[in-house]
Scaffold this motif. Structure first.
Motif, PDB file in Angstrom:
ATOM      1  N   VAL A  95       0.397  -1.168  -0.156  1.00  0.00           N
ATOM      2  CA  VAL A  95       0.414  -0.322  -0.242  1.00  0.00           C
ATOM      3  C   VAL A  95       1.096   0.868  -0.283  1.00  0.00           C
ATOM      4  O   VAL A  95       1.978   1.034   0.792  1.00  0.00           O
ATOM      5  CB  VAL A  95      -0.835  -0.136   1.299  1.00  0.00           C
ATOM      6  CG1 VAL A  95      -1.886   0.777   1.707  1.00  0.00           C
ATOM      7  CG2 VAL A  95      -1.946  -0.950   1.408  1.00  0.00           C
ATOM      8  N   ALA A  96      -0.001   1.577  -0.245  1.00  0.00           N
ATOM      9  CA  ALA A  96       1.471   3.657  -0.009  1.00  0.00           C
ATOM     10  C   ALA A  96       0.822   4.001  -0.045  1.00  0.00           C
ATOM     11  O   ALA A  96      -0.594   4.514   0.253  1.00  0.00           O
ATOM     12  CB  ALA A  96       0.789   4.192  -2.903  1.00  0.00           C
ATOM     13  N   VAL A  97       2.104   5.044   0.999  1.00  0.00           N
ATOM     14  CA  VAL A  97       1.345   5.490   2.178  1.00  0.00           C
ATOM     15  C   VAL A  97       2.450   6.353   1.564  1.00  0.00           C
ATOM     16  O   VAL A  97       3.334   6.611   2.004  1.00  0.00           O
ATOM     17  CB  VAL A  97       2.060   5.060   3.382  1.00  0.00           C
ATOM     18  CG1 VAL A  97       1.557   5.946   4.430  1.00  0.00           C
ATOM     19  CG2 VAL A  97       1.059   3.412   3.069  1.00  0.00           C
ATOM     20  N   ILE A  98       1.514   8.518   2.394  1.00  0.00           N
ATOM     21  CA  ILE A  98       1.733   9.393   2.489  1.00  0.00           C
ATOM     22  C   ILE A  98       1.514   9.685   3.457  1.00  0.00           C
ATOM     23  O   ILE A  98       0.529  10.369   3.984  1.00  0.00           O
ATOM     24  CB  ILE A  98       1.678  10.602   1.714  1.00  0.00           C
ATOM     25  CG1 ILE A  98       2.531  10.186  -0.052  1.00  0.00           C
ATOM     26  CG2 ILE A  98       2.580  11.824   1.715  1.00  0.00           C
ATOM     27  CD1 ILE A  98       1.591  10.791  -1.323  1.00  0.00           C
ATOM     28  N   VAL A  99       3.010  10.092   4.610  1.00  0.00           N
ATOM     29  CA  VAL A  99       2.997  11.604   5.659  1.00  0.00           C
ATOM     30  C   VAL A  99       3.748  12.283   5.909  1.00  0.00           C
ATOM     31  O   VAL A  99       3.994  13.068   5.379  1.00  0.00           O
ATOM     32  CB  VAL A  99       3.443  10.158   6.896  1.00  0.00           C
ATOM     33  CG1 VAL A  99       3.038  10.946   8.453  1.00  0.00           C
ATOM     34  CG2 VAL A  99       3.136   8.659   7.194  1.00  0.00           C
ATOM     35  N   ARG A 100       2.487  13.355   6.143  1.00  0.00           N
ATOM     36  CA  ARG A 100       2.424  15.151   5.981  1.00  0.00           C
ATOM     37  C   ARG A 100       2.818  15.067   7.515  1.00  0.00           C
ATOM     38  O   ARG A 100       1.832  14.902   8.559  1.00  0.00           O
ATOM     39  CB  ARG A 100       1.265  15.716   5.643  1.00  0.00           C
ATOM     40  CG  ARG A 100       1.150  15.498   4.156  1.00  0.00           C
ATOM     41  CD  ARG A 100       0.042  16.378   3.762  1.00  0.00           C
ATOM     42  NE  ARG A 100       0.488  17.508   4.307  1.00  0.00           N
ATOM     43  CZ  ARG A 100      -0.630  18.345   5.929  1.00  0.00           C
ATOM     44  NH1 ARG A 100      -1.822  17.775   5.305  1.00  0.00           N
ATOM     45  NH2 ARG A 100      -0.134  20.318   5.763  1.00  0.00           N
ATOM     46  N   THR A 101       4.206  15.534   8.111  1.00  0.00           N
ATOM     47  CA  THR A 101       4.243  16.317   9.480  1.00  0.00           C
ATOM     48  C   THR A 101       4.238  17.559   9.346  1.00  0.00           C
ATOM     49  O   THR A 101       4.941  17.999   8.842  1.00  0.00           O
ATOM     50  CB  THR A 101       4.876  15.522   9.677  1.00  0.00           C
ATOM     51  OG1 THR A 101       6.779  15.788   9.528  1.00  0.00           O
ATOM     52  CG2 THR A 101       4.845  14.408   9.567  1.00  0.00           C
ATOM     53  N   LEU A 102       3.988  17.950  10.959  1.00  0.00           N
ATOM     54  CA  LEU A 102       4.317  19.321  11.086  1.00  0.00           C
ATOM     55  C   LEU A 102       5.489  19.026  12.757  1.00  0.00           C
ATOM     56  O   LEU A 102       4.223  19.172  13.611  1.00  0.00           O
ATOM     57  CB  LEU A 102       3.583  20.625  11.387  1.00  0.00           C
ATOM     58  CG  LEU A 102       3.104  20.679   9.967  1.00  0.00           C
ATOM     59  CD1 LEU A 102       1.763  22.136  10.645  1.00  0.00           C
ATOM     60  CD2 LEU A 102       3.966  22.020   9.734  1.00  0.00           C
ATOM     61  N   THR A 103       6.859  18.996  12.570  1.00  0.00           N
ATOM     62  CA  THR A 103       7.166  19.210  13.530  1.00  0.00           C
ATOM     63  C   THR A 103       8.234  20.218  13.958  1.00  0.00           C
ATOM     64  O   THR A 103       8.856  20.648  13.092  1.00  0.00           O
ATOM     65  CB  THR A 103       8.403  17.576  13.440  1.00  0.00           C
ATOM     66  OG1 THR A 103       8.943  17.750  14.389  1.00  0.00           O
ATOM     67  CG2 THR A 103       9.043  17.806  12.052  1.00  0.00           C
ATOM     68  N   ASP A 104       8.473  20.018  15.318  1.00  0.00           N
ATOM     69  CA  ASP A 104       9.920  20.809  15.826  1.00  0.00           C
ATOM     70  C   ASP A 104      11.604  20.161  17.102  1.00  0.00           C
ATOM     71  O   ASP A 104      12.097  20.681  17.314  1.00  0.00           O
ATOM     72  CB  ASP A 104       9.552  21.504  17.295  1.00  0.00           C
ATOM     73  CG  ASP A 104       8.888  21.021  18.198  1.00  0.00           C
ATOM     74  OD1 ASP A 104       8.911  19.227  18.195  1.00  0.00           O
ATOM     75  OD2 ASP A 104       8.821  20.670  19.678  1.00  0.00           O
ATOM     76  N   ASN A 105      10.903  18.690  15.321  1.00  0.00           N
ATOM     77  CA  ASN A 105      12.295  18.086  15.802  1.00  0.00           C
ATOM     78  C   ASN A 105      12.534  16.949  14.593  1.00  0.00           C
ATOM     79  O   ASN A 105      11.164  15.834  14.857  1.00  0.00           O
ATOM     80  CB  ASN A 105      11.910  17.271  16.944  1.00  0.00           C
ATOM     81  CG  ASN A 105      13.708  16.595  17.637  1.00  0.00           C
ATOM     82  OD1 ASN A 105      14.234  15.390  16.924  1.00  0.00           O
ATOM     83  ND2 ASN A 105      14.018  16.168  18.884  1.00  0.00           N
ATOM     84  N   ILE A 106      12.381  17.314  13.533  1.00  0.00           N
ATOM     85  CA  ILE A 106      12.635  15.818  12.385  1.00  0.00           C
ATOM     86  C   ILE A 106      13.254  15.197  12.943  1.00  0.00           C
ATOM     87  O   ILE A 106      12.504  14.069  12.428  1.00  0.00           O
ATOM     88  CB  ILE A 106      13.802  16.679  11.432  1.00  0.00           C
ATOM     89  CG1 ILE A 106      12.769  18.201  10.529  1.00  0.00           C
ATOM     90  CG2 ILE A 106      13.971  15.695  10.709  1.00  0.00           C
ATOM     91  CD1 ILE A 106      11.888  17.628   9.468  1.00  0.00           C
ATOM     92  N   ASN A 107      14.492  15.490  13.822  1.00  0.00           N
ATOM     93  CA  ASN A 107      14.698  13.174  14.480  1.00  0.00           C
ATOM     94  C   ASN A 107      14.159  13.449  14.511  1.00  0.00           C
ATOM     95  O   ASN A 107      13.845  11.738  14.643  1.00  0.00           O
ATOM     96  CB  ASN A 107      16.236  13.671  14.731  1.00  0.00           C
ATOM     97  CG  ASN A 107      17.660  14.656  14.080  1.00  0.00           C
ATOM     98  OD1 ASN A 107      17.248  13.785  13.323  1.00  0.00           O
ATOM     99  ND2 ASN A 107      18.356  14.454  14.641  1.00  0.00           N
ATOM    100  N   ARG A 108      13.241  12.733  16.238  1.00  0.00           N
ATOM    101  CA  ARG A 108      12.326  12.569  16.932  1.00  0.00           C
ATOM    102  C   ARG A 108      11.141  11.924  15.651  1.00  0.00           C
ATOM    103  O   ARG A 108      10.847  10.831  15.460  1.00  0.00           O
ATOM    104  CB  ARG A 108      11.552  13.468  18.290  1.00  0.00           C
ATOM    105  CG  ARG A 108      10.891  12.171  18.342  1.00  0.00           C
ATOM    106  CD  ARG A 108       9.855  13.793  19.454  1.00  0.00           C
ATOM    107  NE  ARG A 108       9.562  15.040  18.172  1.00  0.00           N
ATOM    108  CZ  ARG A 108       9.142  15.857  18.456  1.00  0.00           C
ATOM    109  NH1 ARG A 108       9.799  16.625  19.710  1.00  0.00           N
ATOM    110  NH2 ARG A 108       7.877  16.476  17.946  1.00  0.00           N
TER     111      ARG A 108
END
Length: 247
Positions: A95-108
């Motif tokens: 299954v193709a999956v795209i996850v959109r995020t807004l973060t203050d810590n890219i590594n986490r």
């Protein structure tokens, strides 16, 4: 056009409990913060903010919470800065999956997203590995009741610039150009129709069927991702059968 129904069913499952609604409020609050910092606090000038306010209201976010998010983002130079980051990959069964995020810590956030994929039989891929299977579209969900004349609704939608209209069991789905979704929703509302929700989102070209075991694993992966405050949206092309509401 059956994909639109699946898209709506997936979206409609969000916010069924107070805890889930709280998560949605947090996510929308982050979107508002980023939007205000980029385009200003006036929704009459910042059309994206106007659309986000409508999205917040459609999710029953209290108006004072909306205004507080706007005020905080526009007046607090020390507020947290969130960075947009999108991840792509495959869930179990391909299954193709795209996850959109807004973060203050890219590594986490990157670690959390990778963990969710790995734990439930998926794998994270490179940017662009699945996004070509999706198209950006505006989707307006209009309430349908016993008095709704779908032909009239269709004409009103097309007159307001819609591309297509699909009648479903409990609503009508209107497809638009991504940058025209707000105008179409406003036009339909002015014509007397009740808008359940509208937004610009990625819609898959085709949907994939999974067996029972794969479905179970994929739903668990979705739950883990959507429970993460950094994750704004999970988009996929899995054909998810309707689940009965739990008591």
């Amino acid at each position: 056009m059956s994909g639109h129904s699946k898209w709506h069913n997936i979206q409609a499952k969000k916010g069924k409990t107070d805890a889930a609604r709280g998560k949605i409020f947090t996510k929308i609050g982050r979107e508002i913060a980023v939007c205000v910092k980029m385009g200003g606090a006036d929704p009459n000038v910042n059309s994206k903010l106007k659309d986000l306010i409508a999205k917040a209201k459609s999710n029953n976010m209290p108006n004072d919470s909306i205004q507080r998010s706007i005020k905080k983002a526009s007046g607090d130079s020390d507020s947290v800065n969130y960075e947009e980051k999108t991840y792509e990959g495959y869930g179990c069964g391909g299954v193709a999956v795209i996850v959109r995020t807004l973060t203050d810590n890219i590594n986490r956030t990157g670690g959390d997203v990778r963990h969710a994929f790995d734990k439930f039989g998926g794998n994270l891929g490179a940017t662009g590995c699945v996004s070509y299977m999706f198209n950006q579209k505006g989707i307006v969900i209009v309430e349908k009741n016993i008095d709704t004349d779908v032909d009239e609704l269709m004409m009103a939608a097309l007159d307001n610039g819609a591309l297509d209209v699909v009648e479903e069991d409990d609503c009508v789905t209107v497809e638009t150009e991504p940058n025209n979704v707000g105008a179409v929703a406003e036009g339909l509302e002015a014509a007397g129709y009740k808008i359940i929700s509208y937004e610009s989102t990625l819609v898959p070209d085709n949907y994939m069927d999974l067996d029972e075991k794969q479905l179970s694993s994929f739903r668990k992966m979705l739950d883990l991702l959507e429970d993460n405050d950094d994750v704004q949206e999970v988009i996929h092309n899995a054909n998810l059968p309707e689940e009965e509401d739990e008591e």
